[in-house]
Enzyme design. Structure first.
Site, PDB file in Angstrom:
ATOM      1  NE  ARG A  42     -18.657   3.899 -19.252  1.00  0.00           N
ATOM      2  CZ  ARG A  42     -18.888   2.608 -19.487  1.00  0.00           C
ATOM      3  NH1 ARG A  42     -18.346   2.025 -20.540  1.00  0.00           N
ATOM      4  NH2 ARG A  42     -19.668   1.907 -18.687  1.00  0.00           N
ATOM      5  CE1 TYR A  82      -5.665   3.051  -8.144  1.00  0.00           C
ATOM      6  CE2 TYR A  82      -7.871   2.161  -8.466  1.00  0.00           C
ATOM      7  CZ  TYR A  82      -6.793   2.893  -8.931  1.00  0.00           C
ATOM      8  OH  TYR A  82      -6.845   3.461 -10.183  1.00  0.00           O
ATOM      9  CD  GLN A 123     -11.701   7.936  -6.419  1.00  0.00           C
ATOM     10  OE1 GLN A 123     -10.735   8.120  -7.147  1.00  0.00           O
ATOM     11  NE2 GLN A 123     -12.744   7.207  -6.781  1.00  0.00           N
TER      12      GLN A 123
END
Length: 428
Positions: A358, A181, A111
């Site tokens: 998760r 971002y 990423q």
């Protein structure tokens, strides 16, 4: 209407999520992707054996591809201490990581990101950049307006980072266009008030992400896959919402520079729980903070982070709006995926892949277990206490091996203290 980038009349059956699948020039062994989640296993900004073991757990556990979270394209683009900088110095370690994953039968993506407004001067040593002047409500730091020449430099930095990824042996890069971002912040009318060609209409505000994707594609060609993570909406009033993110995805799809788009929600700027949903671990965040942030988090943490109930497949309602928009790009479904029925629902809805975070952090071998028995469901109970572990080694707090292993002992404790001093609340 199209399904996963193909005309509907060419699709006769729902894809088997555990069968091999094509992502651009790459063949994956299945359609399950380990989503990028903060790792905290590279305290010097370089690959460690701990980081390699972390990703090998997911690959041996059955995912088709694992994603190395947040590799910075520039030193000033870091959002937390200890993140990997895509540089020649990092190259030998990155090659060890990709070789290990390939030897285990999986694929691996890097990423690539630039934090922009989410960065902190305490970490990078420089004032954070934003499309327009703004105060970050999490760090309470001023962010200056990025210049036109700096925009061109950021585009080049993404291209240079992508070339490092190719040389390191990655199968794909994921361009981080989400969570406010730097690239994502240009998409937000709340943060982007520019008067030049990068501001104003959504077509103009989408210019930066399109130019980054174009540069990366020019650099990598068909040697690796190129994907992007994009926020459908961020839960902040006056910021990114579906009506405009649909247009951004449409433009990127028309450009044909991306092989897939992972659809996400929320931000690392404000109301971070909009991404995660479920319990809000305010006490745990406060416990690792230094004053005055400790008191501030206890008093205002729930209001700042936001409170949103957890639901299975909680991003699906928004994500399905994007299926008819794309003709050339596959879509990746994220959010609340915990069992075979959830994965199969994504396939039926027209998504080419699903991404999980998760649930796999709780059980790295979950995919093997689901493949063997479709009635299996993940054990993640969405307590979200993993969020505050980003200040050290990210782990599920219900996994005693991750919490108390030798790798998580003294060195990790010191790293946790350093990160909590410098980093307010940036869990995503």
């Amino acid at each position: 209407m199209t399904i996963a980038g193909l005309p509907t009349d060419t699709v006769s059956v729902t894809p088997d999520p555990f069968a091999p699948a094509t992502l651009g020039p790459v063949r994956l062994r299945n359609r399950i992707i380990k989503a990028a989640t903060s790792e905290g296993r590279s305290p010097e900004g370089l690959v460690t054996d701990d980081l390699i073991d972390f990703h090998l757990g997911f690959v041996r556990g059955g995912v088709g591809m694992t994603t190395v979270a947040y590799c910075c394209v520039a030193p000033e683009g870091a959002s937390a201490p200890g993140q990997i900088l895509m540089s020649r110095k990092a190259l030998p370690g990155l090659r060890r990581l990709t070789d290990a994953v390939h030897d285990a039968g999986g694929a691996i993506a890097a990423q690539l990101g630039h934090a922009g407004v989410v960065a902190s001067k305490k970490i990078t040593g420089v004032t954070a950049m934003s499309p327009s002047r703004v105060i970050n409500p999490s760090s309470l730091e001023y962010c200056r307006e990025i210049t036109a020449s700096e925009i061109r430099r950021v585009i080049d930095q993404f291209g240079e980072a992508a070339e490092i990824a190719v040389e390191a042996g990655f199968d794909a890069v994921e361009l981080h266009f989400g969570h406010l971002y730097l690239p994502s912040s240009f998409l937000s009318p709340l943060l982007n008030r520019r008067k030049d060609e990068y501001g104003g209409t959504i077509d103009n505000r989408s210019r930066l992400v399109r130019e980054i994707a174009q540069r990366v594609r020019e650099v990598v060609g068909d040697r690796i896959a190129v994907t992007a993570k994009i926020s459908m909406d961020d839960g902040i009033r006056g910021s990114i919402w579906l009506s405009e993110s649909l247009r951004t995805v449409q433009l990127l799809d028309q450009d044909r520079n991306l092989d897939a788009i992972e659809l996400t929600q929320g931000s690392s700027f404000f109301k971070q729980m909009y991404l995660f949903r479920g319990d809000v671990p305010v006490d745990e965040f406060a416990a690792v903070m230094k004053e005055p942030f400790k008191t501030g988090v206890r008093l205002f943490g729930k209001r700042a982070l936001g409170t949103y109930p957890y639901e299975d497949l909680y991003m699906l309602e928004s994500a399905r709006q994007f299926v008819p928009v794309v003709a050339n790009t596959q879509l990746i479904l994220l959010g609340g995926i915990n069992n075979y029925d959830h994965i199969a629902t994504g396939m039926r809805e027209g998504f080419g892949f699903v991404a999980m975070g998760r649930a796999l952090l709780r059980e790295p071998d979950l995919m093997n277990r689901i493949k063997a028995d479709h009635s299996v469901s993940g054990r993640c109970n969405h307590n979200n206490k993993c969020m505050y572990t980003v200040y050290g080694r990210t782990h599920c707090v219900l996994d005693p091996d991750s919490t108390h292993s030798a790798a998580g002992s003294a060195a990790s404790t010191s790293f946790t203290a350093d990160r909590s001093k410098e980093l307010p609340i940036t869990p995503a």
